[in-house]
Scaffold this motif. Structure first.
Motif, PDB file in Angstrom:
ATOM      1  N   LYS A  66       0.836  -1.207   0.000  1.00  0.00           N
ATOM      2  CA  LYS A  66       0.000   0.000   0.000  1.00  0.00           C
ATOM      3  C   LYS A  66       0.867   1.251   0.000  1.00  0.00           C
ATOM      4  O   LYS A  66       0.587   2.208  -0.721  1.00  0.00           O
ATOM      5  CB  LYS A  66      -0.936   0.007   1.207  1.00  0.00           C
ATOM      6  CG  LYS A  66      -2.130  -0.900   1.036  1.00  0.00           C
ATOM      7  CD  LYS A  66      -3.066  -0.793   2.235  1.00  0.00           C
ATOM      8  CE  LYS A  66      -4.281  -1.676   2.051  1.00  0.00           C
ATOM      9  NZ  LYS A  66      -5.238  -1.543   3.156  1.00  0.00           N
ATOM     10  N   ARG A  67       1.921   1.236   0.807  1.00  0.00           N
ATOM     11  CA  ARG A  67       2.827   2.396   0.831  1.00  0.00           C
ATOM     12  C   ARG A  67       3.479   2.623  -0.528  1.00  0.00           C
ATOM     13  O   ARG A  67       3.623   3.765  -0.976  1.00  0.00           O
ATOM     14  CB  ARG A  67       3.900   2.206   1.902  1.00  0.00           C
ATOM     15  CG  ARG A  67       3.393   2.402   3.301  1.00  0.00           C
ATOM     16  CD  ARG A  67       4.535   2.387   4.302  1.00  0.00           C
ATOM     17  NE  ARG A  67       4.007   2.209   5.639  1.00  0.00           N
ATOM     18  CZ  ARG A  67       4.384   1.271   6.484  1.00  0.00           C
ATOM     19  NH1 ARG A  67       5.340   0.418   6.149  1.00  0.00           N
ATOM     20  NH2 ARG A  67       3.842   1.173   7.673  1.00  0.00           N
ATOM     21  N   ALA A  68       3.884   1.541  -1.168  1.00  0.00           N
ATOM     22  CA  ALA A  68       4.513   1.657  -2.490  1.00  0.00           C
ATOM     23  C   ALA A  68       3.530   2.199  -3.519  1.00  0.00           C
ATOM     24  O   ALA A  68       3.882   3.062  -4.334  1.00  0.00           O
ATOM     25  CB  ALA A  68       5.064   0.301  -2.928  1.00  0.00           C
ATOM     26  N   PHE A  69       2.290   1.701  -3.505  1.00  0.00           N
ATOM     27  CA  PHE A  69       1.270   2.225  -4.418  1.00  0.00           C
ATOM     28  C   PHE A  69       1.035   3.711  -4.160  1.00  0.00           C
ATOM     29  O   PHE A  69       0.936   4.514  -5.099  1.00  0.00           O
ATOM     30  CB  PHE A  69      -0.051   1.475  -4.263  1.00  0.00           C
ATOM     31  CG  PHE A  69      -0.136   0.168  -5.000  1.00  0.00           C
ATOM     32  CD1 PHE A  69       0.304   0.038  -6.302  1.00  0.00           C
ATOM     33  CD2 PHE A  69      -0.674  -0.945  -4.378  1.00  0.00           C
ATOM     34  CE1 PHE A  69       0.204  -1.170  -6.985  1.00  0.00           C
ATOM     35  CE2 PHE A  69      -0.781  -2.166  -5.047  1.00  0.00           C
ATOM     36  CZ  PHE A  69      -0.344  -2.274  -6.352  1.00  0.00           C
ATOM     37  N   GLN A  73       1.741   6.815  -6.654  1.00  0.00           N
ATOM     38  CA  GLN A  73       0.659   7.727  -7.016  1.00  0.00           C
ATOM     39  C   GLN A  73       1.061   9.177  -6.739  1.00  0.00           C
ATOM     40  O   GLN A  73       0.768  10.064  -7.518  1.00  0.00           O
ATOM     41  CB  GLN A  73      -0.606   7.362  -6.250  1.00  0.00           C
ATOM     42  CG  GLN A  73      -1.867   7.920  -6.832  1.00  0.00           C
ATOM     43  CD  GLN A  73      -3.103   7.344  -6.157  1.00  0.00           C
ATOM     44  OE1 GLN A  73      -3.071   7.022  -4.965  1.00  0.00           O
ATOM     45  NE2 GLN A  73      -4.165   7.210  -6.914  1.00  0.00           N
ATOM     46  N   SER A  74       1.756   9.400  -5.637  1.00  0.00           N
ATOM     47  CA  SER A  74       2.217  10.744  -5.281  1.00  0.00           C
ATOM     48  C   SER A  74       3.231  11.261  -6.305  1.00  0.00           C
ATOM     49  O   SER A  74       3.232  12.432  -6.663  1.00  0.00           O
ATOM     50  CB  SER A  74       2.859  10.756  -3.904  1.00  0.00           C
ATOM     51  OG  SER A  74       1.894  10.477  -2.921  1.00  0.00           O
ATOM     52  N   ASN A  75       4.089  10.361  -6.770  1.00  0.00           N
ATOM     53  CA  ASN A  75       5.106  10.750  -7.746  1.00  0.00           C
ATOM     54  C   ASN A  75       4.521  11.036  -9.120  1.00  0.00           C
ATOM     55  O   ASN A  75       5.061  11.811  -9.884  1.00  0.00           O
ATOM     56  CB  ASN A  75       6.186   9.667  -7.858  1.00  0.00           C
ATOM     57  CG  ASN A  75       7.033   9.565  -6.617  1.00  0.00           C
ATOM     58  OD1 ASN A  75       7.147  10.521  -5.848  1.00  0.00           O
ATOM     59  ND2 ASN A  75       7.627   8.406  -6.389  1.00  0.00           N
TER      60      ASN A  75
END
Length: 77
Positions: A66-69, A73-75
């Protein structure tokens, strides 16, 4: 469309998405596209999930994913 065709398309889509996750995790490049190494890694994860600490491992894997997704998404935004 017949029911078996719908199920086949759903399965095909699922497999494509799972393959995308393998590529997204950079596992194809890290293993030099070694299918035996990838399969061995998946078997190791499956064994971990079947073990006594499987629920905890799944929780940790889910959080990390979830953190990686979210970071991705933020990037992109």
């Amino acid at each position: 469309m017949r029911e078996w065709q719908v199920k086949r398309r759903e399965r095909t889509r699922q497999l494509i998405e799972l393959g995308g996750l393998v590529a997204k995790a950079d596992l194809v490049d890290l293993t030099d596209d070694d299918r035996a190494a990838l399969y061995g890694a998946f078997l190791t994860v499956a064994a971990k999930l079947r073990g006594p600490d499987g629920a905890q491992a799944l929780l940790l894997f889910r959080r990390k994913g979830k953190r990686a997704f979210e970071a991705e998404q933020s990037n992109d935004g």
